[in-house]
Structure formats: structure tokens, C-alpha cells
Design an enzyme around this catalytic site. Structure first.
Site, PDB file in Angstrom:
ATOM      1  N   HIS A 121      14.915  -2.507   4.140  1.00  0.00           N
ATOM      2  CA  HIS A 121      13.802  -1.654   3.697  1.00  0.00           C
ATOM      3  C   HIS A 121      14.243  -0.189   3.857  1.00  0.00           C
ATOM      4  O   HIS A 121      13.775   0.527   4.737  1.00  0.00           O
ATOM      5  CB  HIS A 121      12.566  -1.956   4.544  1.00  0.00           C
ATOM      6  CG  HIS A 121      11.272  -1.464   3.952  1.00  0.00           C
ATOM      7  ND1 HIS A 121      11.197  -0.806   2.738  1.00  0.00           N
ATOM      8  CD2 HIS A 121       9.993  -1.529   4.409  1.00  0.00           C
ATOM      9  CE1 HIS A 121       9.932  -0.501   2.481  1.00  0.00           C
ATOM     10  NE2 HIS A 121       9.181  -0.925   3.474  1.00  0.00           N
ATOM     11  N   ARG A 137       6.266   8.504   4.087  1.00  0.00           N
ATOM     12  CA  ARG A 137       6.787   7.633   3.033  1.00  0.00           C
ATOM     13  C   ARG A 137       6.839   8.373   1.693  1.00  0.00           C
ATOM     14  O   ARG A 137       7.726   8.129   0.876  1.00  0.00           O
ATOM     15  CB  ARG A 137       5.920   6.362   2.910  1.00  0.00           C
ATOM     16  CG  ARG A 137       6.059   5.368   4.074  1.00  0.00           C
ATOM     17  CD  ARG A 137       7.468   4.804   4.176  1.00  0.00           C
ATOM     18  NE  ARG A 137       7.907   4.281   2.908  1.00  0.00           N
ATOM     19  CZ  ARG A 137       7.740   3.018   2.520  1.00  0.00           C
ATOM     20  NH1 ARG A 137       7.201   2.145   3.324  1.00  0.00           N
ATOM     21  NH2 ARG A 137       8.162   2.622   1.326  1.00  0.00           N
ATOM     22  N   CYS A 193       5.780   0.487  10.904  1.00  0.00           N
ATOM     23  CA  CYS A 193       5.844   0.757   9.456  1.00  0.00           C
ATOM     24  C   CYS A 193       4.510   0.503   8.773  1.00  0.00           C
ATOM     25  O   CYS A 193       4.266   1.024   7.694  1.00  0.00           O
ATOM     26  CB  CYS A 193       6.930  -0.105   8.825  1.00  0.00           C
ATOM     27  SG  CYS A 193       6.626  -1.886   8.997  1.00  0.00           S
ATOM     28  N   ARG A 252      10.448  -4.437  -5.301  1.00  0.00           N
ATOM     29  CA  ARG A 252      10.045  -5.149  -4.074  1.00  0.00           C
ATOM     30  C   ARG A 252      10.081  -6.631  -4.414  1.00  0.00           C
ATOM     31  O   ARG A 252       9.249  -7.120  -5.188  1.00  0.00           O
ATOM     32  CB  ARG A 252       8.647  -4.707  -3.631  1.00  0.00           C
ATOM     33  CG  ARG A 252       8.127  -5.538  -2.482  1.00  0.00           C
ATOM     34  CD  ARG A 252       6.904  -4.931  -1.818  1.00  0.00           C
ATOM     35  NE  ARG A 252       7.261  -3.852  -0.939  1.00  0.00           N
ATOM     36  CZ  ARG A 252       6.535  -3.449   0.116  1.00  0.00           C
ATOM     37  NH1 ARG A 252       5.416  -4.056   0.419  1.00  0.00           N
ATOM     38  NH2 ARG A 252       6.933  -2.437   0.865  1.00  0.00           N
ATOM     39  N   ASP A 268       6.774  -4.260  14.277  1.00  0.00           N
ATOM     40  CA  ASP A 268       6.391  -4.587  12.897  1.00  0.00           C
ATOM     41  C   ASP A 268       5.586  -5.881  13.016  1.00  0.00           C
ATOM     42  O   ASP A 268       5.542  -6.497  14.091  1.00  0.00           O
ATOM     43  CB  ASP A 268       7.690  -4.784  12.074  1.00  0.00           C
ATOM     44  CG  ASP A 268       7.463  -5.147  10.611  1.00  0.00           C
ATOM     45  OD1 ASP A 268       6.334  -4.990  10.116  1.00  0.00           O
ATOM     46  OD2 ASP A 268       8.438  -5.596   9.967  1.00  0.00           O
ATOM     47  N   THR A 274       4.284   1.746  -0.019  1.00  0.00           N
ATOM     48  CA  THR A 274       5.447   1.890  -0.911  1.00  0.00           C
ATOM     49  C   THR A 274       4.968   2.163  -2.332  1.00  0.00           C
ATOM     50  O   THR A 274       5.533   3.004  -3.045  1.00  0.00           O
ATOM     51  CB  THR A 274       6.319   0.620  -0.839  1.00  0.00           C
ATOM     52  OG1 THR A 274       6.540   0.325   0.540  1.00  0.00           O
ATOM     53  CG2 THR A 274       7.647   0.838  -1.534  1.00  0.00           C
ATOM     54  N   THR A 293       0.857  -1.192   0.000  1.00  0.00           N
ATOM     55  CA  THR A 293       0.000   0.000   0.000  1.00  0.00           C
ATOM     56  C   THR A 293       0.889   1.237   0.000  1.00  0.00           C
ATOM     57  O   THR A 293       0.919   2.020  -0.950  1.00  0.00           O
ATOM     58  CB  THR A 293      -0.929   0.014   1.237  1.00  0.00           C
ATOM     59  OG1 THR A 293      -1.794  -1.110   1.162  1.00  0.00           O
ATOM     60  CG2 THR A 293      -1.765   1.285   1.287  1.00  0.00           C
ATOM     61  N   GLN A 301      11.755   2.846   4.123  1.00  0.00           N
ATOM     62  CA  GLN A 301      11.092   2.952   5.431  1.00  0.00           C
ATOM     63  C   GLN A 301      12.010   3.647   6.430  1.00  0.00           C
ATOM     64  O   GLN A 301      11.566   4.480   7.231  1.00  0.00           O
ATOM     65  CB  GLN A 301      10.727   1.545   5.925  1.00  0.00           C
ATOM     66  CG  GLN A 301       9.923   1.537   7.196  1.00  0.00           C
ATOM     67  CD  GLN A 301       8.519   2.106   6.996  1.00  0.00           C
ATOM     68  OE1 GLN A 301       7.826   1.737   6.065  1.00  0.00           O
ATOM     69  NE2 GLN A 301       8.108   3.019   7.864  1.00  0.00           N
TER      70      GLN A 301
HETATM   71  N1   CP Z   1       5.525  -0.021   5.274  1.00  0.00           N
HETATM   72  C1   CP Z   1       5.374  -0.558   4.058  1.00  0.00           C
HETATM   73  O1   CP Z   1       6.354  -0.834   3.333  1.00  0.00           O
HETATM   74  O2   CP Z   1       4.078  -0.723   3.697  1.00  0.00           O
HETATM   75  P1   CP Z   1       3.555  -1.430   2.378  1.00  0.00           P
HETATM   76  O3   CP Z   1       3.923  -2.897   2.491  1.00  0.00           O
HETATM   77  O4   CP Z   1       2.086  -1.212   2.373  1.00  0.00           O
HETATM   78  O5   CP Z   1       4.249  -0.823   1.205  1.00  0.00           O
HETATM   79  N1  NVA Z   2       8.543  -7.125   7.777  1.00  0.00           N
HETATM   80  C1  NVA Z   2       7.401  -6.804   6.959  1.00  0.00           C
HETATM   81  C2  NVA Z   2       7.460  -5.369   6.529  1.00  0.00           C
HETATM   82  C3  NVA Z   2       6.272  -4.907   5.730  1.00  0.00           C
HETATM   83  C4  NVA Z   2       6.390  -3.485   5.309  1.00  0.00           C
HETATM   84  C5  NVA Z   2       7.372  -7.726   5.768  1.00  0.00           C
HETATM   85  O1  NVA Z   2       8.447  -8.033   5.222  1.00  0.00           O
HETATM   86  O2  NVA Z   2       6.300  -8.169   5.393  1.00  0.00           O
END
Ligand code: CP
Ligand code: NVA
Length: 329
Positions: free
Chosen positions: A139, A307, A280, A112, A240, A64, A62, A142
């Protein structure tokens, strides 16, 4: 990496000074976005007009996705979201071929992916900057956003050299978000306490890097399995999800392992009375109770908004300025 392009794979790629510049750029773009034009805005605005920014995302997103698409648009570029259902990658076409083709047509790639090796492979074969938009180990976007948020919320503390270092306490898993967050905090002069459940340890290479930065900067990093001792006197409590994307198969076992690690009133009462809570997102109830998540100490939605400015800073520094920080001092 075989080429001279500067990519953003992790906060560890950056000197302390470069990282500070990156966070300052995020702050700068927030001011411009909220208050309107400045000289720099006139100079850089629409620098990517007529270009595209690719988002190769093999996992959901969402924040990112929205922040990257918004940041690309801010600079005049057309963002292209390339989810795993959209392109041939992984089904009909190799990672290498995809990287060569996509990078030949776009200004940069926000990626990603699953493993950090995938990010490294992209960097090796891409003809444009790669911005790591979350892998299993890092990340960085973030971390930029989180440091901007901390700078905003603790400006008085950070500007007063007679105050002790801020203490950031992480209660949770040992992976992408905390790895970059720990390096980021230490680079900016904060102390870090990390509490993970028994059986979950921070990566040894990251701890080595963290200890190196800490000793250079007069800051502290400690890793423990005791969530209560780690929370004592914390200026910031952060967590997290306990079950990261791709680990859903292990959900039951992980939730068992994380018992006693939920941030709740009991842990919050051990922190500094003025503490802030960060996450996050996305958030699940098992890692934090509603009273903390929605309570007066929580800054999670300011953090999420930031972000956008982190993504702007990444495009500004790595795409428009080609990773040349000297232009930005
Ligand atoms: N915090 C973060 O990366 O959120 P998303 O996974 O929604 O991008
Ligand atoms: N640690 C989590 C972060 C999501 C933004 C994941 O990798 O799913």
C-alpha cells in the site's frame, strides 16, 4: 514489466533518494494546497486539464478514493471511479482486455485490486502509469502519507542528529500496510519493531529487503510475537485492522489469534511518554481502544488528511513527470 513506463507498485520500487523526493513532494503540495500558489504551482497546476484519471477499484475505499479524486481534480483532470459494479471487468471482460482499453483512454490508472499479481499484470499491459492503491501485499500511497505525517510530528527529533533513531512499533497483521511502511521507515532512517501473533510471520522477501535497507542505513528491523517487548520505548505505535478486506470469512479465527494484540493503555504505557499513535483507517475496536484512538497521542486524522498530498505527489511524479525524479531534485 515489458514497457519503460514507471509505475508505483510498492516502496521497494524506489531508491532511498527517490522515496525521499516523493515524500518531499507530498509536503510541498500540502504547503501549496494550504497556503496558495508558488512558482511550482503555476508550472504544474492544471497540467492534466482535459485528461482523465481512472480508479479501477475492486474493493471499497474512503480515503484512497477521495484523495485520488481530489488530487486528480487539483491537476485539472477528471477522475473516473470504476468500481466492480460499474465496469465489465470480472463479469464480462478479462483483466487483459480491460487494461488495454482503459489505459488507451486515460492519463494513469490508480488500481485497488486483490493480489499483487494483478498489479503486475496491469503494469505489464498498461500504456499508462499504474499506481498501486492497495493490493494484498503493498500500500505505497499509505506509506508516503505516513512518512509525511511522521516528518511533521517529529520534525525536531528528525532534524537533530544527536537523537537516536525514531522507533516505530507495529502491532498487528503482516500484510500490505506494514510491508510498505517498514521499507519506508527504514529508508528514512527509523528503526522498526513488528509484533505479529504466533502463526503470522512477515514475508521472507520483504524481510530480506528490509534487512538490506537497514544495514545500508544504520537502522534496525526486528520481528517478534511479543507485543509488549516491541512496544517498549516506541516513539510511534501503529496498527491496522486484524481482518483485512477479503478475509471476512476468517474473522472469528483471526480475532482469536490476535488476542493480546489490542493497543490499549497497558501497551501504550510501555511506549515513550511522548509517543504518537497511527492507524491507516478504517479502524475497528478490536485493534485499539477508544482512549488510545481518540486520546492525546493519536494523530490518525492528520494522517488521514495527508492521504490527499500523497496522491498529489504520486500524480506529480509518475504522471506529470513520467517517473523522472531528476526533474524533481
Ligand atoms: N487507508 C486506506 O487505504 O483507507 P481506505 O480503504 O478507506 O481507502
Ligand atoms: N490491511 C487493510 C488495509 C486497509 C486500508 C486491508 O487490506 O483491508
Amino acid at each position: 514489466m515489458s514497457n519503460s513506463i514507471r509505475h508505483l507498485t510498492s516502496i521497494k520500487d524506489l531508491t532511498d533518494e527517490e522515496f525521499k523526493i516523493l515524500v518531499d513532494r507530498a509536503q510541498h503540495y500540502k504547503t501549496i494546497f494550504k497556503n496558495g500558489a508558488s512558482d511550482d504551482f503555476q508550472k504544474n497546476h492544471l497540467k492534466l486539464l482535459g485528461r482523465t484519471v481512472a480508479l479501477i477499484f475492486t474493493k471499497r475505499s474512503t480515503r484512497t478514493r477521495i484523495s485520488t479524486e481530489g488530487a486528480a481534480t487539483f491537476f485539472g483532470a477528471q477522475p473516473m471511479f470504476l468500481g466492480k459494479e460499474d465496469i465489465q471487468l470480472g463479469v464480462n471482460e478479462s483483466f487483459y482486455d480491460t487494461t488495454k482499453v482503459v489505459s488507451s483512454m486515460v492519463s494513469c490508472i490508480f488500481a485497488r485490486v486483490n493480489s499483487h499479481e494483478d498489479i503486475q499484470a496491469l503494469c505489464k499491459d498498461s500504456s499508462v502509469p499504474i499506481i498501486n492503491s492497495l493490493c494484498d501485499t503493498y500500500h505505497p500511497l499509505q506509506a508516503i502519507c505516513d512518512m509525511l505525517t511522521i516528518k511533521e510530528k517529529f520534525a525536531t527529533h528528525l532534524n537533530d542528529s544527536s537523537k537516536p533513531n525514531l522507533k516505530i512499533t507495529w502491532i498487528g497483521d503482516a500484510n500490505n500496510v506494514i510491508n510498505d511502511m517498514a521499507l519506508a521507515c527504514l529508508k528514512l532512517g527509523m528503526d522498526v519493531a513488528i509484533a505479529t501473533p504466533n502463526g503470522i510471520e512477515m514475508d521472507a522477501n520483504i524481510m530480506n529487503e528490509a534487512n538490506k535497507i537497514a544495514s545500508q542505513n544504520g537502522t534496525k528491523i526486528e520481528a517478534t510475537h511479543d507485543s509488549k517487548s516491541a512496544s517498549k520505548g516506541a516513539n510511534i505505535l501503529v496498527t491496522d485492522t486484524f481482518v483485512s478486506m477479503g478475509e471476512e470469512f476468517a474473522k472469528e479465527a483471526k480475532l482469536k489469534q490476535f488476542q493480546g494484540f489490542q493497543i490499549n493503555k497497558e501497551l501504550a504505557d510501555l511506549a515513550d511518554p511522548e509517543f504518537k499513535f497511527m492507524h491507516c483507517l478504517p479502524r475497528h475496536h478490536e485493534e485499539v481502544t477508544d482512549d488510545v484512538f481518540y486520546g492525546k497521542h493519536s494523530i490518525v486524522f492528520d494522517e488521514a488528511e495527508n492521504r490527499l498530498y500523497a496522491a498529489m505527489a504520486a500524480i506529480d511524479v509518475f504522471v506529470i513527470n513520467k517517473g523522472n525524479f531528476n526533474n524533481l531534485k
